[in-house]
Write a protein that holds these residues in place. Sequence first.
Motif, PDB file in Angstrom:
ATOM      1  N   UNK B  73      28.352 -34.179-100.677  1.00  0.00           N
ATOM      2  CA  UNK B  73      27.323 -35.216-100.603  1.00  0.00           C
ATOM      3  C   UNK B  73      26.000 -34.523-100.282  1.00  0.00           C
ATOM      4  N   UNK B  74      24.971 -34.736-101.093  1.00  0.00           N
ATOM      5  CA  UNK B  74      23.696 -34.066-100.816  1.00  0.00           C
ATOM      6  C   UNK B  74      23.088 -34.531 -99.496  1.00  0.00           C
ATOM      7  N   UNK B  75      22.579 -33.579 -98.706  1.00  0.00           N
ATOM      8  CA  UNK B  75      22.009 -33.928 -97.403  1.00  0.00           C
ATOM      9  C   UNK B  75      20.529 -34.273 -97.513  1.00  0.00           C
ATOM     10  N   UNK B  76      19.928 -33.876 -98.617  1.00  0.00           N
ATOM     11  CA  UNK B  76      18.509 -34.208 -98.799  1.00  0.00           C
ATOM     12  C   UNK B  76      18.349 -34.898-100.156  1.00  0.00           C
ATOM     13  N   UNK B  77      17.165 -34.804-100.722  1.00  0.00           N
ATOM     14  CA  UNK B  77      16.891 -35.410-102.022  1.00  0.00           C
ATOM     15  C   UNK B  77      16.994 -34.353-103.113  1.00  0.00           C
ATOM     16  N   UNK B  78      16.852 -34.791-104.346  1.00  0.00           N
ATOM     17  CA  UNK B  78      17.029 -33.873-105.471  1.00  0.00           C
ATOM     18  C   UNK B  78      15.812 -33.003-105.779  1.00  0.00           C
ATOM     19  N   UNK B  79      14.634 -33.531-105.513  1.00  0.00           N
ATOM     20  CA  UNK B  79      13.421 -32.833-105.954  1.00  0.00           C
ATOM     21  C   UNK B  79      12.467 -32.596-104.788  1.00  0.00           C
ATOM     22  N   UNK B  80      11.904 -31.398-104.754  1.00  0.00           N
ATOM     23  CA  UNK B  80      10.775 -31.185-103.864  1.00  0.00           C
ATOM     24  C   UNK B  80       9.914 -30.028-104.339  1.00  0.00           C
ATOM     25  N   UNK B  81       8.743 -29.911-103.724  1.00  0.00           N
ATOM     26  CA  UNK B  81       7.819 -28.864-104.126  1.00  0.00           C
ATOM     27  C   UNK B  81       6.442 -29.109-103.564  1.00  0.00           C
ATOM     28  N   UNK B  82       5.441 -28.581-104.263  1.00  0.00           N
ATOM     29  CA  UNK B  82       4.072 -28.665-103.754  1.00  0.00           C
ATOM     30  C   UNK B  82       3.111 -29.092-104.858  1.00  0.00           C
ATOM     31  N   UNK B  83       2.146 -29.927-104.479  1.00  0.00           N
ATOM     32  CA  UNK B  83       1.103 -30.390-105.405  1.00  0.00           C
ATOM     33  C   UNK B  83      -0.179 -30.619-104.614  1.00  0.00           C
ATOM     34  N   UNK B  84      -1.244 -29.954-105.060  1.00  0.00           N
ATOM     35  CA  UNK B  84      -2.543 -30.080-104.381  1.00  0.00           C
ATOM     36  C   UNK B  84      -2.423 -29.839-102.874  1.00  0.00           C
ATOM     37  N   UNK B  85      -1.598 -28.888-102.498  1.00  0.00           N
ATOM     38  CA  UNK B  85      -1.420 -28.543-101.089  1.00  0.00           C
ATOM     39  C   UNK B  85      -0.470 -29.460-100.332  1.00  0.00           C
ATOM     40  N   UNK B  86      -0.034 -30.535-100.979  1.00  0.00           N
ATOM     41  CA  UNK B  86       0.864 -31.483-100.302  1.00  0.00           C
ATOM     42  C   UNK B  86       2.332 -31.188-100.606  1.00  0.00           C
TER      43      UNK B  86
END
Lengths: 197, 197
Positions: B73-86
């Motif tokens: 079972x995934x403990x987090x979400x599927x996607x993440x990263x960075x955009x415009x410093x956020x």
Amino acid sequence: MVNYPNKKGSFQRAKVGHSNRGMSFESMINESNDYYVSNNIANIHKKPIPIQIVKVDYPSRAGAVIKEAYYKVPSTTDYNGIYKGFHIDFEAKETINKTSFPLSNIHTHQIEHLINIKKHGGISFLLIFFKAKDEIYLLETNYLEEFFIRSASGRKSISYTELQVCGHLVKEGIAPRVDYLKIVDKLVKKAWAFFVW
Amino acid sequence: MVNYPNKKGSFQRAKVGHSNRGMSFESMINESNDYYVSNNIANIHKKPIPIQIVKVDYPSRAGAVIKEAYYKVPSTTDYNGIYKGFHIDFEAKETINKTSFPLSNIHTHQIEHLINIKKHGGISFLLIFFKAKDEIYLLETNYLEEFFIRSASGRKSISYTELQVCGHLVKEGIAPRVDYLKIVDKLVKKAWAFFVW
């Protein structure tokens, strides 16, 4: 003296009397990240190992069993998340080498990824565990990039002395075991100083 | 009309004439993320599927073969990263339901994770692909949280009408296929507006 298996299946002696004996660097970092998450300090996680799944069986209602799969070369780094509003991205590597960290330990595209994250305004770095010294260093991406550029025509590793000069020694403790965010606090201050108002 | 297999192995008819026929929502997002990365707009990736590896064979020098493993079972979400410093973090879900999005489609700890990312200063949301309408909505975490709280004592889904009111319709195109960062631009502006100077 106790023998612990390392990742490749061979054995190496663990030094008794050190805080991190027998625990893999990955476990040490995961434990620290768990501490950060549960104390609401940061939200940083290790990404799952990328795998190419070829064959899946469904022997029962209970669920699927993967019967054939292969390790893939990771396209990014192992760890990322958020701390004080900043995107954090890093790779963690350990070496049993006594005098230097060989750059062959890290994939070129992982270095490129760390550089890219920095360009987008994130905080990225490399954590290096020097097992022979029982010391952990945090090396900022700009230095990693310099050593990487040098490796094209010169030395293909970062010497222990260079790491002492260019890196930040990370304090090891009980909880968190590897308190790398203490160093990241300095990088956060730098990031704000460079911020264009 | 062409039949495409879906994830569960059963078949459903793809609507010809729509831009995304036959392509899974995941592939659509991955393609968009590739576009963002290669055009230096953002650095957002899908995390690998978390797997518990039980048995690995080494049949040849060529490398390891995983012979037994299980989905975790995934403990987090599927996607993440960075955009415009956020720091960007989101989960993507599709539904063939015509009138609502059932909240059972998303794990409770994934909702908690999205809320946690927001608290740390990141931008988090849910992308919902309404297949019956061929429409994609971006739902900000604060609304997702409200619907989640409501589900404890009331309706356990988000109606299509509610999604039209509370969510943002994401434009679909050729490149990027799912231009969700156009909506995130609005959230970036909001984040700056709420920033404590």
